[in-house]
Motif scaffolding. Structure first.
Motif, PDB file in Angstrom:
ATOM      1  N   MET A 194       0.848  -1.196   0.000  1.00 52.21           N
ATOM      2  CA  MET A 194       0.000   0.000   0.000  1.00 52.21           C
ATOM      3  C   MET A 194       0.882   1.243   0.000  1.00 52.21           C
ATOM      4  N   ALA A 195       0.534   2.224  -0.789  1.00 53.18           N
ATOM      5  CA  ALA A 195       1.335   3.438  -0.874  1.00 53.18           C
ATOM      6  C   ALA A 195       1.262   4.216   0.429  1.00 53.18           C
ATOM      7  N   ALA A 196       2.375   4.771   0.826  1.00 51.93           N
ATOM      8  CA  ALA A 196       2.398   5.574   2.055  1.00 51.93           C
ATOM      9  C   ALA A 196       1.660   6.872   1.839  1.00 51.93           C
ATOM     10  N   SER A 197       0.821   7.265   2.769  1.00 55.59           N
ATOM     11  CA  SER A 197       0.017   8.476   2.625  1.00 55.59           C
ATOM     12  C   SER A 197      -0.062   9.180   3.966  1.00 55.59           C
ATOM     13  N   THR A 198      -0.320  10.448   3.907  1.00 51.97           N
ATOM     14  CA  THR A 198      -0.478  11.227   5.131  1.00 51.97           C
ATOM     15  C   THR A 198      -1.853  11.839   5.174  1.00 51.97           C
ATOM     16  N   PHE A 199      -2.407  11.925   6.358  1.00 51.10           N
ATOM     17  CA  PHE A 199      -3.703  12.575   6.501  1.00 51.10           C
ATOM     18  C   PHE A 199      -3.856  13.057   7.926  1.00 51.10           C
ATOM     19  N   THR A 200      -4.807  13.948   8.109  1.00 51.48           N
ATOM     20  CA  THR A 200      -5.113  14.455   9.443  1.00 51.48           C
ATOM     21  C   THR A 200      -6.317  13.719   9.990  1.00 51.48           C
ATOM     22  N   ALA A 201      -6.230  13.241  11.187  1.00 49.95           N
ATOM     23  CA  ALA A 201      -7.309  12.464  11.783  1.00 49.95           C
ATOM     24  C   ALA A 201      -8.532  13.332  12.000  1.00 49.95           C
ATOM     25  N   SER A 219     -25.580  10.026  13.202  1.00 51.26           N
ATOM     26  CA  SER A 219     -24.364   9.237  13.044  1.00 51.26           C
ATOM     27  C   SER A 219     -23.435   9.944  12.069  1.00 51.26           C
ATOM     28  N   HIS A 220     -22.138   9.658  12.216  1.00 54.80           N
ATOM     29  CA  HIS A 220     -21.188  10.129  11.223  1.00 54.80           C
ATOM     30  C   HIS A 220     -19.979   9.196  11.229  1.00 54.80           C
ATOM     31  N   GLY A 221     -19.244   9.216  10.108  1.00 59.27           N
ATOM     32  CA  GLY A 221     -18.088   8.339   9.994  1.00 59.27           C
ATOM     33  C   GLY A 221     -17.116   8.865   8.968  1.00 59.27           C
ATOM     34  N   ALA A 222     -15.857   8.425   9.078  1.00 57.74           N
ATOM     35  CA  ALA A 222     -14.808   8.846   8.158  1.00 57.74           C
ATOM     36  C   ALA A 222     -13.889   7.654   7.898  1.00 57.74           C
ATOM     37  N   ALA A 223     -13.489   7.490   6.637  1.00 59.72           N
ATOM     38  CA  ALA A 223     -12.573   6.416   6.254  1.00 59.72           C
ATOM     39  C   ALA A 223     -11.618   6.940   5.194  1.00 59.72           C
ATOM     40  N   ILE A 224     -10.313   6.690   5.382  1.00 53.96           N
ATOM     41  CA  ILE A 224      -9.281   7.122   4.448  1.00 53.96           C
ATOM     42  C   ILE A 224      -8.347   5.950   4.211  1.00 53.96           C
ATOM     43  N   SER A 225      -8.125   5.584   2.947  1.00 50.68           N
ATOM     44  CA  SER A 225      -7.279   4.431   2.669  1.00 50.68           C
ATOM     45  C   SER A 225      -6.884   4.413   1.202  1.00 50.68           C
ATOM     46  N   ASP A 226      -6.017   3.464   0.864  1.00 47.70           N
ATOM     47  CA  ASP A 226      -5.786   3.097  -0.524  1.00 47.70           C
ATOM     48  C   ASP A 226      -6.793   1.994  -0.865  1.00 47.70           C
ATOM     49  N   LEU A 227      -6.727   1.461  -2.060  1.00 48.07           N
ATOM     50  CA  LEU A 227      -7.609   0.356  -2.419  1.00 48.07           C
ATOM     51  C   LEU A 227      -7.305  -0.858  -1.545  1.00 48.07           C
ATOM     52  N   GLU A 228      -8.329  -1.577  -1.156  1.00 46.61           N
ATOM     53  CA  GLU A 228      -8.150  -2.718  -0.275  1.00 46.61           C
ATOM     54  C   GLU A 228      -7.616  -3.912  -1.063  1.00 46.61           C
ATOM     55  N   GLU A 229      -6.706  -4.644  -0.423  1.00 47.51           N
ATOM     56  CA  GLU A 229      -6.071  -5.780  -1.083  1.00 47.51           C
ATOM     57  C   GLU A 229      -7.065  -6.882  -1.417  1.00 47.51           C
ATOM     58  N   ASN A 230      -8.042  -7.097  -0.535  1.00 43.29           N
ATOM     59  CA  ASN A 230      -9.000  -8.178  -0.805  1.00 43.29           C
ATOM     60  C   ASN A 230      -9.876  -7.874  -2.013  1.00 43.29           C
ATOM     61  N   GLN A 231     -10.151  -6.562  -2.253  1.00 41.40           N
ATOM     62  CA  GLN A 231     -10.925  -6.201  -3.439  1.00 41.40           C
ATOM     63  C   GLN A 231     -10.125  -6.472  -4.707  1.00 41.40           C
ATOM     64  N   LEU A 232      -8.841  -6.106  -4.692  1.00 39.80           N
ATOM     65  CA  LEU A 232      -7.986  -6.386  -5.851  1.00 39.80           C
ATOM     66  C   LEU A 232      -7.839  -7.883  -6.063  1.00 39.80           C
ATOM     67  N   PHE A 233      -7.700  -8.622  -4.975  1.00 35.72           N
ATOM     68  CA  PHE A 233      -7.558 -10.079  -5.097  1.00 35.72           C
ATOM     69  C   PHE A 233      -8.814 -10.700  -5.713  1.00 35.72           C
ATOM     70  N   TYR A 234      -9.988 -10.145  -5.364  1.00 39.25           N
ATOM     71  CA  TYR A 234     -11.243 -10.669  -5.912  1.00 39.25           C
ATOM     72  C   TYR A 234     -11.223 -10.604  -7.441  1.00 39.25           C
ATOM     73  N   PHE A 235     -10.752  -9.491  -8.003  1.00 34.35           N
ATOM     74  CA  PHE A 235     -10.658  -9.354  -9.460  1.00 34.35           C
ATOM     75  C   PHE A 235      -9.606 -10.285 -10.030  1.00 34.35           C
ATOM     76  N   GLN A 236      -8.425 -10.322  -9.396  1.00 41.41           N
ATOM     77  CA  GLN A 236      -7.333 -11.130  -9.930  1.00 41.41           C
ATOM     78  C   GLN A 236      -7.677 -12.610  -9.915  1.00 41.41           C
ATOM     79  N   ALA A 237      -8.439 -13.026  -8.915  1.00 43.40           N
ATOM     80  CA  ALA A 237      -8.833 -14.435  -8.841  1.00 43.40           C
ATOM     81  C   ALA A 237      -9.763 -14.826  -9.975  1.00 43.40           C
ATOM     82  N   ARG A 238     -10.333 -13.836 -10.641  1.00 42.79           N
ATOM     83  CA  ARG A 238     -11.236 -14.100 -11.763  1.00 42.79           C
ATOM     84  C   ARG A 238     -10.614 -13.715 -13.101  1.00 42.79           C
TER      85      ARG A 238
END
Length: 494
Positions: A1-8, A423-442
Motif C-alpha cells: 500500500m502506498a504511504a500516505s499522510t492525513f489528518t485524523a 451518526s457520522h463516519g470517516a474512512a481514508i485508505s488506498d484500495l483494499e487488497e481483498n478487493q484487488l484479489f477478488y478481481f485477480q482471482a477471476r
C-alpha cells in the motif's frame, strides 16, 4: 500500500472567541457605487489588500456601467458587501476555516476584474446535447443571445435583475438578498457582481425540465503569468410554496490551460412544501481558482437535494451552508471530488437543524490521484435544542492513490437535542487488497482491477446526476483524468 499522510478527524467544538463590533461606519459614496474608503476606527482592522481588490472591482463597475444606475436591490447588495469588507482580513493558514487551504495562489497574483463579456463568442462551444432550458453566463455576464428560456411555465422568471419588471417578484427577492453571512469571498462577489441573476418559481408551479445554468470562463492569462482575471457571477433561486424545479450549474473553462479566478455565489430559498434538485458540476482549468458559495434556506416540509462533482481548478473551494427553518424538512447532499493533478479540492459545509423531525444525509467522497494533490472536508451538522426527533447522517470516504497525497477531514456533529438519531463516519485508505484479489482471482489483471475500483468509487455519486448525457460526459472526463494515457491499439493480427 502506498504511504500516505492525513489528518485524523476532529470531534470537538472550539470555544467562541469574542470579537469587537462596531455599529457605525464611514463610507464615501458616489452616484452608482459605494467606494470602500477606510477611515478611523476601521484603519486598525482593515486589510489593505482586501480593500485594494474591492476598490478595483468598484472602479471597474463604475467605468463600464451604462447611464441608468443599478437597480436599488443590486445597490443594496453592493453597499452591504462593501461595509463588511471594512473589517475582513484576507484568510491565512492561521485561520481555522483555511487551516488546510492555501489561498496564496490568489493573493500573489495581479487581480484584474473582467470589464465585459468577450466581443466575439464564435469560439464558445455551447453544448447542445440536450433540450433543457438554459441560461448562459460568460465571465460573470448573462448572455441573452445564447440562452434558451422560452419553454418555461407561465409565471416563472429567469433573467437578470435589471430586466425584472414585476414589482411583486422584486419585493420577494429583496427579502432574501444579502440576508446571510458569508466570508470575504462572498462579500467580494457582492461588490463585483455586474448583475443579479434571478430564478423565480411561483406557488404550486412545477418546472418539468431542469434549468441548465452554464458558466463559461473565457478571459484568462497564459500559464505562468502573474495576472489573474476575476469574474463574480451571482444567482438567487426563489421557489415559492409547493413549487418544484431542478437546477444544473455547470462551470467550464473554455481555455483549458488559462489562469483566472471564478468567484461565484448561489442563494437558494425553498418555500414550504417546495422541492429543489440541484446538480453542481465544476470542470474549470487546472490553472484556475474556483471559489463557490451556496447558501440554502429551507422552510417546513421542503426538500433540497444536491449532487456535486468537482474535478477542475488548481484551487477549488465550495462553501455550502444549509439551514432548515421549519419542521419535517429533508436535506440530501452528495459530493465527489477528484484531485488528479497538484490541486486542492475543498468542501466546507454547514447544516443547521432548528425544528422537529428534520432529516438529512450527507455523503462525501474524494480521490487524490497525484502526489501533490490535496483534499479537504470540513462538514458540520448542528442539531439545536428544538430539533427533536432529528435523523441526521454524515459519511466521508477518501482514496489516496499516491505517496505524499494528503486529505484532511473534520466531520463535526454537534447535538443539543436529546431525542435524535444521528451518526457520522470517516474512512481514508488506498484500495483494499481483498478487493484487488477478488478481481485477480477471476482473471482480471491488477491494473484493470485498480481502474475499475477507482471509477466505481465515484460512480455512487455520479449516478445521481439527473440525465444520462451528463453522466456519460463526466464519466469520460474522469476516466481521462485518472488514466490520461491513450488506449493501446488492438493488434493487427490475431
Amino acid at each position: 500500500m502506498a504511504a500516505s499522510t492525513f489528518t485524523a478527524p476532529i470531534f470537538h467544538v472550539k470555544p467562541a472567541v469574542s470579537v469587537p463590533k462596531f455599529t457605525t461606519s464611514r463610507i464615501r459614496t458616489r452616484p452608482q457605487t459605494t467606494k470602500v474608503k477606510v477611515l478611523a476606527p476601521f484603519a486598525a482592522l482593515s486589510d489593505p489588500f482586501v480593500l485594494q481588490i474591492a476598490e478595483t472591482l468598484e472602479d471597474s463597475l463604475a467605468s463600464t456601467s451604462a447611464s441608468p444606475p443599478p437597480p436599488p436591490l443590486l445597490q443594496k447588495l453592493r453597499d452591504a458587501s462593501s461595509e463588511s469588507l471594512l473589517s475582513t482580513p484576507w484568510p491565512s493558514r492561521k485561520d481555522e476555516p483555511f487551516r488546510f487551504t492555501d489561498t496564496s495562489f490568489i493573493k500573489l497574483s495581479q487581480i484584474e476584474p473582467i470589464l465585459s463579456p468577450p466581443q466575439s463568442l464564435d469560439s464558445l462551444a455551447v453544448s447542445s446535447d440536450s433540450n433543457l432550458p438554459s441560461l448562459v453566463i460568460v465571465d460573470g455576464y448573462h448572455i441573452n443571445s445564447l440562452s434558451r428560456i422560452d419553454e418555461l411555465p407561465s409565471g416563472v422568471f429567469v433573467g437578470g435583475l435589471s430586466s425584472l419588471g414585476s414589482e411583486a417578484i422584486m419585493k420577494r427577492v429583496s427579502e432574501f438578498v444579502a440576508s446571510f453571512e458569508g466570508d470575504l469571498f462572498c462579500s467580494l462577489n457582492g461588490v463585483g457582481a455586474p448583475d443579479l441573476i434571478v430564478v423565480y418559481v411561483p406557488e404550486e408551479c412545477r418546472v418539468e425540465k431542469h434549468l441548465h445554468l452554464k458558466y463559461y470562463s473565457i478571459e484568462g492569462a497564459d500559464s505562468g503569468s502573474n495576472k489573474l482575471p476575476v469574474s463574480n457571477p451571482r444567482v438567487i433561486v426563489l421557489v415559492e410554496k409547493g413549487g418544484e424545479i431542478g437546477l444544473i450549474e455547470e462551470y467550464v473553462g473554455d481555455n483549458g490551460e488559462k489562469c483566472y479566478w471564478s468567484n461565484s455565489v448561489t442563494e437558494v430559498v425553498v418555500g414550504e412544501g417546495a422541492k429543489v434538485s440541484h446538480s453542481y458540476i465544476q470542470n474549470q482549468s487546472l490553472n484556475a481558482a474556483h471559489i463557490k458559495w451556496t447558501s440554502v434556506r429551507q422552510e417546513s416540509t421542503s426538500t433540497y437535494e444536491l449532487t456535486e462533482v468537482s474535478t477542475g481548478g488548481k484551487l477549488s473551494r465550495h462553501n455550502l451552508h444549509v439551514q432548515q427553518v421549519g419542521p419535517d424538512t429533508v436535506t440530501e447532499l452528495s459530493t465527489f471530488h477528484l484531485s488528479a493533478s497538484d490541486q486542492i479540492q475543498d468542501l466546507h459545509s454547514r447544516l443547521v437543524l432548528d425544528h422537529p423531525r428534520g432529516f438529512s444525509r450527507q455523503l462525501h467522497k474524494c480521490i487524490v490521484a497525484h502526489s501533490m494533490g490535496q483534499a479537504v472536508f470540513d462538514g458540520n451538522i448542528k442539531v439545536n435544542r428544538y430539533a427533536q426527533q432529528t435523523d441526521a447522517g454524515q459519511l466521508t470516504r477518501s482514496l489516496l492513490l499516491e505517496p505524499r497525497a494528503s486529505v484532511n477531514v473534520k466531520p463535526n456533529l454537534q447535538i443539543i437535542a436529546d431525542d435524535v438519531k444521528c451518526s457520522h463516519g470517516a474512512a481514508i485508505s488506498d484500495l483494499e487488497e481483498n478487493q484487488l484479489f477478488y478481481f485477480q482471482a477471476r482473471g482480471v489483471d491488477l491494473e484493470t482491477a485498480r481502474k475499475a475500483l477507482i471509477f466505481s468509487f465515484g460512480a455512487e455519486v455520479m449516478e445521481r446526476l439527473p440525465y444520462s448525457f451528463l453522466r456519460k460526459k463526466f464519466e469520460g472526463q474522469i476516466k481521462e483524468l485518472i488514466d490520461p494515457s491513450p488506449p493501446t491499439p488492438p493488434p493487427l493480427y490475431r
